[in-house]
Design a protein around this motif. Sequence first.
Motif, PDB file in Angstrom:
ATOM      1  N   LYS A  45       3.082   3.438  -9.833  1.00 10.14           N
ATOM      2  CA  LYS A  45       3.504   2.169  -9.855  1.00 10.14           C
ATOM      3  C   LYS A  45       3.988   2.024 -11.354  1.00 10.14           C
ATOM      4  O   LYS A  45       2.963   2.211 -12.226  1.00 10.14           O
ATOM      5  CB  LYS A  45       2.540   1.158  -9.398  1.00 10.14           C
ATOM      6  N   TRP A  71       8.099   2.121  -7.473  1.00  6.31           N
ATOM      7  CA  TRP A  71       7.281   3.040  -6.889  1.00  6.31           C
ATOM      8  C   TRP A  71       8.004   4.562  -6.827  1.00  6.31           C
ATOM      9  O   TRP A  71       9.100   4.705  -6.402  1.00  6.31           O
ATOM     10  CB  TRP A  71       6.663   2.562  -5.426  1.00  6.31           C
ATOM     11  N   TYR A 102      -7.510   6.122  -6.497  1.00  3.26           N
ATOM     12  CA  TYR A 102      -6.758   5.379  -7.845  1.00  3.26           C
ATOM     13  C   TYR A 102      -7.622   5.995  -9.020  1.00  3.26           C
ATOM     14  O   TYR A 102      -8.728   6.179  -9.143  1.00  3.26           O
ATOM     15  CB  TYR A 102      -7.425   3.779  -7.844  1.00  3.26           C
ATOM     16  N   ARG A 159       6.725   8.385  -5.372  1.00  2.00           N
ATOM     17  CA  ARG A 159       5.845   8.970  -4.586  1.00  2.00           C
ATOM     18  C   ARG A 159       6.294  10.619  -4.603  1.00  2.00           C
ATOM     19  O   ARG A 159       7.705  10.683  -4.361  1.00  2.00           O
ATOM     20  CB  ARG A 159       5.743   8.690  -3.025  1.00  2.00           C
ATOM     21  N   ALA A 163       1.433   9.239  -6.086  1.00  2.00           N
ATOM     22  CA  ALA A 163       1.771   7.759  -5.905  1.00  2.00           C
ATOM     23  C   ALA A 163       1.924   7.162  -7.303  1.00  2.00           C
ATOM     24  O   ALA A 163       0.727   6.938  -8.116  1.00  2.00           O
ATOM     25  CB  ALA A 163       1.306   6.715  -5.049  1.00  2.00           C
ATOM     26  N   TRP A 215       0.593   3.525  -1.928  1.00  2.00           N
ATOM     27  CA  TRP A 215      -0.280   4.654  -2.640  1.00  2.00           C
ATOM     28  C   TRP A 215      -1.039   5.096  -1.531  1.00  2.00           C
ATOM     29  O   TRP A 215      -1.832   6.409  -1.568  1.00  2.00           O
ATOM     30  CB  TRP A 215      -1.352   3.946  -3.281  1.00  2.00           C
ATOM     31  N   GLN A 236       0.357   2.785 -13.061  1.00  2.00           N
ATOM     32  CA  GLN A 236      -0.896   3.026 -12.159  1.00  2.00           C
ATOM     33  C   GLN A 236      -0.691   4.106 -11.309  1.00  2.00           C
ATOM     34  O   GLN A 236       0.395   4.489 -10.763  1.00  2.00           O
ATOM     35  CB  GLN A 236      -1.157   1.820 -11.085  1.00  2.00           C
ATOM     36  N   VAL A 237      -1.575   5.057 -11.278  1.00  2.00           N
ATOM     37  CA  VAL A 237      -1.580   6.229 -10.463  1.00  2.00           C
ATOM     38  C   VAL A 237      -2.560   6.796  -9.609  1.00  2.00           C
ATOM     39  O   VAL A 237      -3.785   6.215  -9.689  1.00  2.00           O
ATOM     40  CB  VAL A 237      -1.668   7.451 -11.535  1.00  2.00           C
ATOM     41  N   TRP A 238      -2.180   6.971  -8.459  1.00  2.00           N
ATOM     42  CA  TRP A 238      -3.200   7.448  -7.256  1.00  2.00           C
ATOM     43  C   TRP A 238      -2.765   8.641  -6.759  1.00  2.00           C
ATOM     44  O   TRP A 238      -1.738   9.249  -6.900  1.00  2.00           O
ATOM     45  CB  TRP A 238      -2.753   6.561  -5.977  1.00  2.00           C
ATOM     46  N   CYS A 239      -3.898   9.550  -6.439  1.00  2.00           N
ATOM     47  CA  CYS A 239      -3.682  10.860  -5.785  1.00  2.00           C
ATOM     48  C   CYS A 239      -4.569  10.947  -4.561  1.00  2.00           C
ATOM     49  O   CYS A 239      -5.791  10.746  -4.450  1.00  2.00           O
ATOM     50  CB  CYS A 239      -4.075  11.988  -6.857  1.00  2.00           C
ATOM     51  N   ASP A 254       0.829  -1.162  -0.021  1.00  2.00           N
ATOM     52  CA  ASP A 254       0.046  -0.043  -0.045  1.00  2.00           C
ATOM     53  C   ASP A 254       0.608   1.460  -0.044  1.00  2.00           C
ATOM     54  O   ASP A 254       0.424   2.337   0.729  1.00  2.00           O
ATOM     55  CB  ASP A 254      -0.934  -0.123   1.214  1.00  2.00           C
TER      56      ASP A 254
END
Length: 788
Positions: free
Chosen positions: A125, A61, A95, A63, A123, A20, A88-91, A18
């Motif tokens: 990946k 990864w 997701y 960040r 984040a 993200w 793969q992108v998270w804010c 995790d």
Amino acid sequence: MEIINLQQWKFSLGDHRDPWAPGFDDESWEEVIVPHDWAVSFPFSQENSSGTGYLPGGTGWYRTVFKAGPQEGRRAFINFEGVYKNSQVWCNGSYLGRRPSGYAGFRYDISHCIRPGENNVLAVKVSHEDIADSRWYTGSGIYRRAFVRIHDPVYIKPESLAVTSTAGDAEGTVRIAGEILNSAALKAEGILVQARLRGKDGEEYTARGETAALESGASAPFGLALHIPNPRLWSAETPNLYLLNLELRSGAGGRDFFYPAPPLKIGIRSIRFDPDRGFFINGKNEKLKGVCFHHDCGCLGAAFWSEVWRRRLGKLKAMGCNAVRMSHNPQSPELYDLCDELGFYVMDEAFDEWEGCKNKWVRGHNVYPPAHQGYYEDFPRWHEQDLADMVIRDRNHPSVIMWSIGNEIDYPNDPYVHPLFLEMTGNNDAHKPQKEREYNPQKPNMERLATVAAELTGIVKKYDTSRPVLTAAAFPELSSRIGFFDSLDMVGYNYKEQFYDADHKRFPRLPILGSENGHHLEAWNAVLDRDFISGQFLWTGIDFLGEARGWPVRGSLAGLLDLAGFEKTGYYRRRALWSAEPVLYLVSCPDGGEEEVQPAALFRSWNYGPGAPVRVVCYTNCGEAELFLNGKSLGSRRREGDCLSWTLPFERGKLEARAADRQGREITDVLESTLPAVQFHLKCFDPSLPEPEGRPSSAHRIVQVELELRDQEGRLCVMENPLVQVTLSGEGKILGIENGNLADLSEYRPPRRRVYRGRLMVYVLKPPKEKVLLSAASEGFTPASIEI
């Protein structure tokens, strides 16, 4: 509008639980600067794929955090210009999505999860476990720019903006089309669109239009036209650019709100490919003197730094090159900006494979068995979006003159076959087993390519009809007979000069060019001798990592520049063929009785054993040249082909060539015997690039320092290879050291490297206004320093 550049990130190679999550502890992660390619930080290993340069992949990864101002109806997007691959992108823990392609630019709307005035956590990946997924080096990581762009409540959708031009001597016309979106909570009472076009001398032209009121969340198209008297036209020879500013004003009379859009540099020009007479720019017939290249920069990997490519393109321009092919994928947007500015015609290319997987060599070229990984796995789901995104992104560049939908998709037996040919041999099939050349009905039928080509051509034309669509064909002796060319506007031939005349008669409506060609003189004469051939693209302009023939060589030596961007002997041979400037260049090698010596065997050296037979070659575009040794004439030679040559016994001293240019002025070139090398000479290449308007500003810049090995008289020594230790004092870091030697297996990360052919390139990363001191030292040499 607000732009937040995202250069400083935390990075960790390997998967985590995790990461993200906004509260994840990344304190122990490595601090990196984006653009970043992690693969070049690791040792070369035969356990990795030869096709991708014997370097690893893996999962990594990233960040970072950023702060943004109040939103108040504004829309925020995170933009990535290239992540290799499967990103793969998270804010803030939300997701956003996945993008398989490592070459496509993409963005996500983060308006719903951004927190104004607070730290926002991004984040990313990156999964690149299938390291045999390409025939060349790809890199791994966020290797192009990343930034957040926050739009005003009423804005022009970036993907909607299309600018086209027509050019004449008396007037040029610029047409602008786009779509306005109202993301505010309230209705916009009417929107005034204003376009301002400014020339380099400050001249300005304007056009205005108005849309009806826009409800919240609604959009509306707009179109404007600007008429420019006596425009400065864009071409490779005269790359004149105008600055286009678009402004939106809403409210009664456009007085209430003001929303500027990102400025755009455009060129006014007209292009035409004639099936009988070739390429025309602004009504003038011109031959394309092109090169292909991949995207890596040696020790920097795939990370794109505009300063590095400015130096590379500048050298290609000085050679007489006027065109480049983006092989075999969309490249960094900044590279197209440079082509606009410096004057290069661009073949923009989308794919190297479609539905069928090409062979990926993992233990050396044509060493069986190959791997079968790659983009073909994602093509069915993603090809439409990836192709559309390329066209939309690049269609406003004047440098882009054609769209290629694929490279060598019709390569024989790789994987496509057809019963018309019971045996096929491609241009790169040396040592391929006989069984692999034979027709195998279990493999895909090549007739399928016509259907896919028609679909891809239709996708391109949905977004741009101002440029022709082509493919770079590898085996037209078959593919031209099964409908592969039917949907194309023109066709490129890879290494198939022998079919130019016959296929020009077979396809009288199709313009033809050499989309990939060898460096031999006959390939260029095939262009010069035929008006209907628009030009050629040499394979390649620059050496590159990957596509390695076998250990210990870890890349391709096909370039005219080496990995460090230094000129190879073949560069001067090509300059003599392509440049309008006078060229006279001496090289030599031990004479072995060969009728012709290839450029790779020739060196800029006059150091041999007493009386040893030496072949002296002079590359020139002058009609004849005279050679002198220590003041004594060795006779004149008239140029036949692309060079002059002499064979003579070595005598230490001064070798000189003399010739007359087209105006009758004498030009000379000198080779001198050198003493042992004792010193370094450091020279800084810093183009001092202005920050591009409307693009994210950079907190870090690359400075390139050329190191030369010299004797006590200051002459370049090309035959010695001492190990050089480099140190840096001040706020900055040594990002990499490149010598151009593709057989050098030492790691890129340590601050030391051996000189190769008298030179090294040191890349220094530093804040733009900071001064640093670079020093070089080696046992037995006088240390040298340079302030940057």
